[in-house]
Motif scaffolding. Structure first.
Motif, PDB file in Angstrom:
ATOM      1  N   VAL A  79     -21.676 -18.285 -12.882  1.00  2.00           N
ATOM      2  CA  VAL A  79     -21.853 -16.914 -12.398  1.00  2.00           C
ATOM      3  C   VAL A  79     -23.040 -16.303 -13.130  1.00  2.00           C
ATOM      4  O   VAL A  79     -23.151 -16.432 -14.349  1.00  2.00           O
ATOM      5  CB  VAL A  79     -20.602 -16.046 -12.649  1.00  2.00           C
ATOM      6  N   ASN A  80     -23.928 -15.678 -12.393  1.00  2.00           N
ATOM      7  CA  ASN A  80     -25.070 -15.005 -13.016  1.00  2.00           C
ATOM      8  C   ASN A  80     -25.391 -13.759 -12.206  1.00  2.00           C
ATOM      9  O   ASN A  80     -25.774 -13.858 -11.046  1.00  2.00           O
ATOM     10  CB  ASN A  80     -26.279 -15.932 -13.077  1.00  2.00           C
ATOM     11  N   THR A  81     -25.233 -12.613 -12.820  1.00  2.00           N
ATOM     12  CA  THR A  81     -25.465 -11.340 -12.125  1.00  2.00           C
ATOM     13  C   THR A  81     -26.768 -10.668 -12.543  1.00  2.00           C
ATOM     14  O   THR A  81     -27.046  -9.551 -12.118  1.00  2.00           O
ATOM     15  CB  THR A  81     -24.297 -10.367 -12.394  1.00  2.00           C
ATOM     16  N   THR A 121     -23.632 -31.875  -7.872  1.00  2.00           N
ATOM     17  CA  THR A 121     -22.440 -31.694  -7.049  1.00  2.00           C
ATOM     18  C   THR A 121     -21.862 -30.320  -7.330  1.00  2.00           C
ATOM     19  O   THR A 121     -21.914 -29.835  -8.460  1.00  2.00           O
ATOM     20  CB  THR A 121     -21.377 -32.767  -7.320  1.00  2.00           C
ATOM     21  N   ALA A 122     -21.326 -29.698  -6.298  1.00  2.00           N
ATOM     22  CA  ALA A 122     -20.809 -28.338  -6.457  1.00  2.00           C
ATOM     23  C   ALA A 122     -19.658 -28.089  -5.497  1.00  2.00           C
ATOM     24  O   ALA A 122     -19.524 -28.765  -4.467  1.00  2.00           O
ATOM     25  CB  ALA A 122     -21.925 -27.312  -6.216  1.00  2.00           C
ATOM     26  N   ARG A 123     -18.854 -27.107  -5.854  1.00  2.00           N
ATOM     27  CA  ARG A 123     -17.823 -26.587  -4.968  1.00  2.00           C
ATOM     28  C   ARG A 123     -18.095 -25.094  -4.833  1.00  2.00           C
ATOM     29  O   ARG A 123     -18.090 -24.368  -5.825  1.00  2.00           O
ATOM     30  CB  ARG A 123     -16.428 -26.861  -5.520  1.00  2.00           C
ATOM     31  N   TYR A 143     -29.556 -22.736  -7.032  1.00  2.00           N
ATOM     32  CA  TYR A 143     -29.751 -21.629  -7.972  1.00  2.00           C
ATOM     33  C   TYR A 143     -28.848 -21.784  -9.190  1.00  2.00           C
ATOM     34  O   TYR A 143     -29.267 -21.539 -10.335  1.00  2.00           O
ATOM     35  CB  TYR A 143     -29.488 -20.293  -7.287  1.00  2.00           C
ATOM     36  N   ALA A 144     -27.601 -22.194  -8.970  1.00  2.33           N
ATOM     37  CA  ALA A 144     -26.682 -22.362 -10.087  1.00  2.33           C
ATOM     38  C   ALA A 144     -27.151 -23.455 -11.033  1.00  2.33           C
ATOM     39  O   ALA A 144     -26.997 -23.346 -12.256  1.00  2.33           O
ATOM     40  CB  ALA A 144     -25.279 -22.690  -9.556  1.00  2.33           C
ATOM     41  N   ALA A 145     -27.753 -24.505 -10.480  1.00  2.00           N
ATOM     42  CA  ALA A 145     -28.306 -25.556 -11.335  1.00  2.00           C
ATOM     43  C   ALA A 145     -29.374 -24.984 -12.265  1.00  2.00           C
ATOM     44  O   ALA A 145     -29.455 -25.360 -13.439  1.00  2.00           O
ATOM     45  CB  ALA A 145     -28.888 -26.673 -10.476  1.00  2.00           C
TER      46      ALA A 145
END
Length: 221
Positions: free
Chosen positions: A28-30, A80-82, A168-170
């Motif tokens: 999570v990044n806000t 890999t992601a969920r 983006y999360a990576a």
């Protein structure tokens, strides 16, 4: 579905999966910039250039900021992601590996010009070397054509919002632990640090200092 409902649903699913014994690594990044360290920022700037070139990534950025990336792992050549949205989707992102010529080019650009692994991971090395490492065509940042994307969602766009969220999360994980970028690209940092014609194994570094710098534990055995 409203973003508020998406966020609430992500929280519900995360709790359910953990109650079932799932070991998850949510991202999570806000923040507005999404990254604050060198390699994470370079990743995000590269994605901004890809967006300016017409790649649809903004929906994924929104999913990330609303806590919808419930799990993300980075392995050699693979993310890999969920990702939670209308349903819970499985995302696999493969990156075309460097060929021998590309890897040799990187090694030649860096040979003898990087003092330590910490300096490399902090981006505190020769500016000309950094330029080469950050040039998408020849450096560590993958071009859109390098990605092979698969998602369990019915969306045929590439990337779909869930794959974009994983990309983006990576970048957020890479911002926290830059060694993951080298893992993803299947590049040994020691190979870039080696002196010209010297074997990569001859390179030494202080693992304790590295761990303290980035707040990570390194098992080098």
């Amino acid at each position: 579905m409203t973003v508020a409902r998406l966020a609430a649903l992500a929280v519900e699913r995360l709790a359910e999966l953990r109650a079932e014994g799932e070991e998850l690594q949510p991202v999570v990044n806000t923040t507005r910039k999404l990254a604050s360290n060198f390699w994470g920022s370079a990743w995000m700037r590269h994605l901004a250039r890809c967006e300016a070139g017409g790649l649809s990534l903004a929906p994924g950025r929104s999913l990330l900021r609303h806590g919808c990336v419930l799990d993300l792992r980075i392995a050699p050549g693979l993310i890999t992601a969920r990702v939670s949205a209308e349903e819970l989707y499985e995302v696999h992102l493969r990156i075309t590996p460097f060929d021998e010529d590309q890897l040799e080019h990187l090694q030649q650009c860096c040979a003898g010009r990087i003092d330590s692994l910490v300096a490399l991971l902090e981006g505190k090395i020769d500016a000309a070397v950094l330029e080469q490492l950050c040039t998408p065509e020849v450096g560590l940042l993958p071009e859109p054509s390098d990605w092979r994307m698969r998602c369990s969602c019915p969306d045929w766009s590439e990337p779909c919002p869930h794959a974009a969220a994983a990309i983006y999360a990576a970048g957020c994980l890479i911002d926290a632990d830059p060694s993951l970028l080298f893992t993803l690209r299947c590049v040994e940092p020691a190979a870039l640090m080696a002196a010209p014609s010297a074997p990569a194994a001859a390179v030494d570094f202080d693992a304790t200092a590295l761990g303290a710098t980035f707040g990570i534990d390194l098992d080098l055995n």
